[in-house]
Scaffold this motif. Structure first.
Motif, PDB file in Angstrom:
ATOM      1  N   ASP A  43       0.852  -1.188   0.000  1.00  0.00           N
ATOM      2  CA  ASP A  43       0.000   0.000   0.000  1.00  0.00           C
ATOM      3  C   ASP A  43       0.884   1.232   0.000  1.00  0.00           C
ATOM      4  OD1 ASP A  43      -2.357   1.404  -0.128  1.00  0.00           O
ATOM      5  OD2 ASP A  43      -3.005   0.989   1.921  1.00  0.00           O
ATOM      6  N   ARG A  48       0.530   0.324  -5.636  1.00  0.00           N
ATOM      7  CA  ARG A  48      -0.140  -0.633  -4.750  1.00  0.00           C
ATOM      8  C   ARG A  48      -0.209  -2.033  -5.348  1.00  0.00           C
ATOM      9  NH1 ARG A  48      -4.841   3.836  -3.674  1.00  0.00           N
ATOM     10  NH2 ARG A  48      -3.833   4.851  -1.898  1.00  0.00           N
ATOM     11  N   GLY A  84      -1.907  -3.747   3.777  1.00  0.00           N
ATOM     12  CA  GLY A  84      -2.208  -2.804   2.711  1.00  0.00           C
ATOM     13  C   GLY A  84      -3.478  -3.197   2.010  1.00  0.00           C
TER      14      GLY A  84
END
Lengths: 416, 416, 416, 416
Positions: B92, B232, C132
């Motif tokens: 992330d 990501r 994430g």
């Protein structure tokens, strides 16, 4: 649906007046098309039947590059006037049912060359068989993919002044830098091999002597842009320079990777385009249209964003020489990285070179401002292979090679 | 989840030892990370808090470019040895909740410049507000888009010999061509502004005097690649040159267009990265890994293929000068075509320049073999606008402008 | 950015007045929000902290289903009036940094049940860890995927007459068919476990006795729709029934498959929503809005169209009984086909049941008119597995099982 | 490429022995195909030329539904044995160049009916013209889209015991519930209109009296699944029940929406399929294959995830009657919501009914466990319209209507 061009697969291009191979305002229009009419246009392969479906690259070696690209048209679009924009809607592009195959090639460095000719100077060839939306090659095993079928070349005819601009700026380049280059930096008008379609007599002679070559794309009319996504379902806007626009189209590709790096790099084919035309009055001004502009279609081959293996290339060349912000050098390096990677599976360098040319690879400008290095990426779709190319420990899976000139073998591994 | 770096938004970068701004093998590792552990890494914006959320570009004008890019780390990855590959999984990237905004800028031609500085030499700025996955700017109205959030810079530390190679090839470039350029063609090591993280004394001095600048991406370790899709969910493989790999990361972008053309072009931000590391023994050889290689994530912003307006650019420059196969020139022309088009809606040239830098535009190599013209494309997603940009007859919809230096206005229309 | 709700992870839902668990016009608004303001809303997991991060399903077995779903709000949107439409823009949904995990469960057939409870009657659980954008589970090995994070429940408050309509039609159903069903066909208002937020005294009592349960989605206000694509970047239009709209939200899912088949089937989590509101005057009429309508966001997880393995289901049940055009039966059969297929790799039936509930599977109506069989499809993304699920000869790769009640094991293979 | 079936567009289906319209193990194979060979198969439109390209729906009204669906084949695949799996690769599906149009229809409630026949009982028709990948209709203006071209029907022949199972379970259904239904709940074997291909004499009579109707899809062999994504590039696995598999294919659709709601709802067409076959020994067991399973192709029409307007439907019917977990009812409600919305632009209800049937709409199961309401969604791609369908204030843009029976007009607005 009306066919405005039919082509013959047994005759050379210059024996067929419905095609031509030079850009010139006086190439006679072959047909008139009304805005709104959807028509079908058959197109020869770009060499006009010079390449055969066999297992040798001799035809590639000896290809006559003065006799290219054979384009269908030009077509007079009713009502189009200089200053207008011509909107072309590409509704379909298909191979011909009567010739369900195509080819890719590496030209010899002394007859055409390509993006990596400094490493791969020899002629080579791959034949691709079409089965519906997919292509496979006996010269490139373990690979199958759906084509991003598209015309490599589309363009409106130049006016006399546009043509003059082209010829003068390209000859000026030649004077300036040709001495520093092994291969031709530009192809100036050349009567040899010129084909002016239906033109006869003085007009034919004029076209042959003045007509711009079809090799480069050019900002004014597009031409040989080789944009792999400008295919089925696309809408493309062109500036109009002569009455009727005199639009030409050809160089159909069953598939191509960004860059079409081996020059004869796409899966080249004869085929048929379904399209229609509209005229936007004063569109050049209304759309601020100095170069073609387009919206791609909604039916490309689609891989997920996580289904590409991406290689990075920078503007430091393969000898460690630092170039300044050169995206061209950077993209060449990305190509080399992909070659080094794929040869782990037993592919020859020439096979990979042609695979990167014709498979639906994505070539991106990544960073173009971080002095002194441009950064580009080359993204290879993993799903075109029938094995998993992500393995850390690779083993050879490839048993055969591409086609070379009779008697030759070039299963080289270039040490970059 | 362990934070291996926390940053302070009120202190300049050089007051924070957990970040550094030079590539050097002796920058001390700030933390050790075990393969398989997922960690969080806060990162400063690339300038180390030099830019403010206001309506003037004075900070952009006066930015100190010796004090960039502040990178978090380096991180010692347990077990990594030279010759291995380091696999980094970016799980992330998020802006900091405590600073939900970012910025884009055009640097003055005499302090940084950019891809179009010959036309747009003045300083300018846009502030972007983050609301969840989306960004909007009071300086660029009628536009909203989801970010392709990513780190502009990731890289492993160079060995002494790699560093030496960099410095020698870049200084050689400078000697060779700087005289022909108005702006710097390369930034050589510069003790001014250098920050070696926790390094002290002689080591700090050595880093300052020898450390490579972070501006360019480089083939050996990636660095400032500015690859908008490397965000990501991505997995990136890096060659390892020093024990522990000493991986650094920073220059977070909320969004960027291919090329990041205005140099300070992305939506620059402070933020936090969630990631983990693996070591692939002998991976440099096993993967034929001379440059980083990656697989992008599966959660990018997604527009349909038919939702882009695409501009074409060729290697004929804006004055009609013919360049030879220069993809860099070609991409600049595609940018110019987009500027000419978008100004129809009332945007100032500087606004568009920054929009093309930060919005998720796609920049492709199209044809790279058709002498003498490289062809590139720039594809602008139509869905980022709240009006339909396909209209033939455009009317102005934009009332405000971007930020300039106090007292200045640069709502120019450059006549290309 | 203003937080209009904060929640406590250590207290049960009914101890927190900023949440509520019944639909009723008199649940007091917790905050007022101005149209255009972007706010953050924390949400409890749907059970209000009843489920723990451990390796037993006892909490699932004993879950109190009178105490669900805990929704944040209601929020009074300034200016909204009955007959208007409320436009909600979901700008982000994230798990809480302070609780980076979620869970999926199979309820015991006697306490909740699920879509396949006739075959899988026991309680089971999987814990998912968030890193994430991705989730993994120690209870479901070899699987990792990015979440389609979304709120399972959003809705405007019913007016008294809408509420009355709900209660009357659902009790009528119960009277009509409950006798033929083993499990509850509808949950009518139930004072037990009811939580009216800030309501006190008579109002609280009234809400408890009349308030509609949050279990079903309903056409009038949406509610528990469990639409996996109604997440980040979505815009959703709701009819307004009471002044201020009194919008509630909750039941956040890190990921869910179409159907959420095991009932507690999504990856359930506490989290935070970033959103804003607009009011469209008379929007119910202007938009012909009897039920919510939405446009999804542009940042979902994206697999290519060719990256799904698709199973077909028809309205002939597992015993060969012919149902008439029942898409529900058909979808159950598609689920069973997927279970039979995946158990080839060593997954237990309960593991697969929960995987189909929470992974981003696509469930489509295919044919709904070909008497007597409805046909549905269930498409399983192949890229969530770290092995290739297309192998003809499968071998077991799974070593561990999901969580069951202490002392129990249910690694059954149901013979369909 | 070998054509294994050619069809005649001027003769009715029952005059052409290379097609048949019943499922029966004894329908004689028309051709033998070797695994690995790619062949072309022409297919009639499903009605065998009963429908004309005109502006009246009389042919739809009087369609003979005992004479459907005309399927090409069956094809004997060399080496296939009961217990094997047959892998069919659909490499292309195209309309016939000699008939570049198709049709959609609404059947009269007394002769076929459809998903919404309780509201729309009359016959109606739309003619669609094909231009390359796209279709437009003079009966449905302002709409154009690329087709998800696919065969509605594919299947292997049933064994005698499978056929017996079909006939017994469907006749049992008929006995059980027909009394409660206005229209037929199942079509049992019917000698009227039966066509057994090349079968003669007793065999033909047996096929006519026992052969299963082609209307429903069935779990054992697929058949009329109407799965819009099972098109170009797809790979589909079928259980084999008779030696040679005896595979049949037909009911080609240029495009279809999920559900094909008006029954004759797709854009029905004659066309040609390019495909190949493989046999997986013991594949039924190896793949746990009780019903067909497939992987879709990578070239569907592609809209971005944010380019759909989505309607929600719940299992409360249009009169407010509460059904229990009925996804069929829920999907009908989603269809109704879309009709109410689109009629704002001036489309007649019948036009919208047919548009939802044939355009590439997505119909999803959303929630299937939240008693008593199933929730489904219907997502309408916005890019098929040439105007923006998101406007709050709609104005009528449609001037013409679809085709009805001569003399009739049904521009109704049904009050739901």
């Amino acid at each position: 649906m009306r066919y405005v061009t039919k082509i013959d697969l047994d005759l050379p291009g210059d024996a067929q007046p419905q095609v031509h191979n030079r850009w010139h305002p006086e190439v006679p229009a072959t047909e008139t098309i009304t805005p709104g009419e959807t028509v079908k246009i058959e197109c020869m392969d770009w060499t006009g039947n010079q390449i055969k479906n066999d297992d040798y690259a001799d035809d590639i070696l000896h290809v006559d590059l003065t006799r290219i690209h054979y384009l269908s048209g030009p077509f007079h679009i009713e009502g189009a006037q200089p200053g207008d924009a011509l909107l072309v809607e590409i509704k379909d592009v298909q191979p011909l049912e009567r010739q369900p195959w195509g080819y890719g090639g590496v030209f010899h460095v002394d007859n055409g060359g390509g993006f990596l000719d400094r490493f791969y100077p020899e002629a080579a060839k791959t034949i691709w068989d079409f089965e519906g939306v997919q292509a496979t090659s006996r010269h490139l095993p373990h690979v199958k993919f759906s084509g991003l079928v598209h015309p490599g070349i589309m363009g409106t005819a130049p006016s006399a002044s546009v043509l003059n601009e082209w010829n003068s700026r390209e000859s000026s380049l030649k004077e300036r830098i040709q001495a520093h280059h092994h291969t031709a930096v530009a192809q100036l008008p050349n009567p040899k091999g010129a084909h002016g379609g239906h033109a006869k007599g003085d007009v034919a002679t004029k076209i042959a002597s003045e007509g711009a070559r079809t090799i480069p794309g050019r900002p004014e009319n597009g031409g040989n842009c080789d944009i792999k996504n400008l295919g089925r379902g696309s809408k493309c806007y062109f500036p109009v320079y002569v009455p009727g626009a005199n639009f030409s189209i050809g160089d159909l590709h069953f598939s191509q990777g960004d860059g079409e790096i081996s020059f004869c790099g796409a899966i080249e084919m004869a085929g048929v385009v379904t399209c229609s035309f509209s005229v936007i009055k004063d569109g050049t001004k209304e759309l601020s249209l100095k170069s073609p502009m387009f919206i791609a279609g909604d039916v490309p081959t689609q891989y997920g964003p996580a289904r590409y293996l991406t290689f990075e290339g920078f503007s430091v060349d393969e000898k460690g020489h630092q170039e300044f912000m050169c995206a061209t050098t950077a993209y060449r390096q990305a190509c080399i990285r992909a070659i080094e990677y794929l040869r782990r599976y037993g592919y020859s360098d020439y096979q990979i070179y042609m695979l990167l040319s014709c498979a639906p690879i994505e070539g991106h400008i990544a960073g173009i401002v971080d002095v002194p290095n441009a950064c580009t990426t080359l993204s290879l779709p993993m799903d075109i292979f029938d094995f998993d190319i992500r393995r850390v420990e690779a083993k050879s899976v490839v048993a055969s090679d591409c086609a070379y000139v009779k008697g030759a073998s070039h299963k080289v591994i270039y040490e970059f």
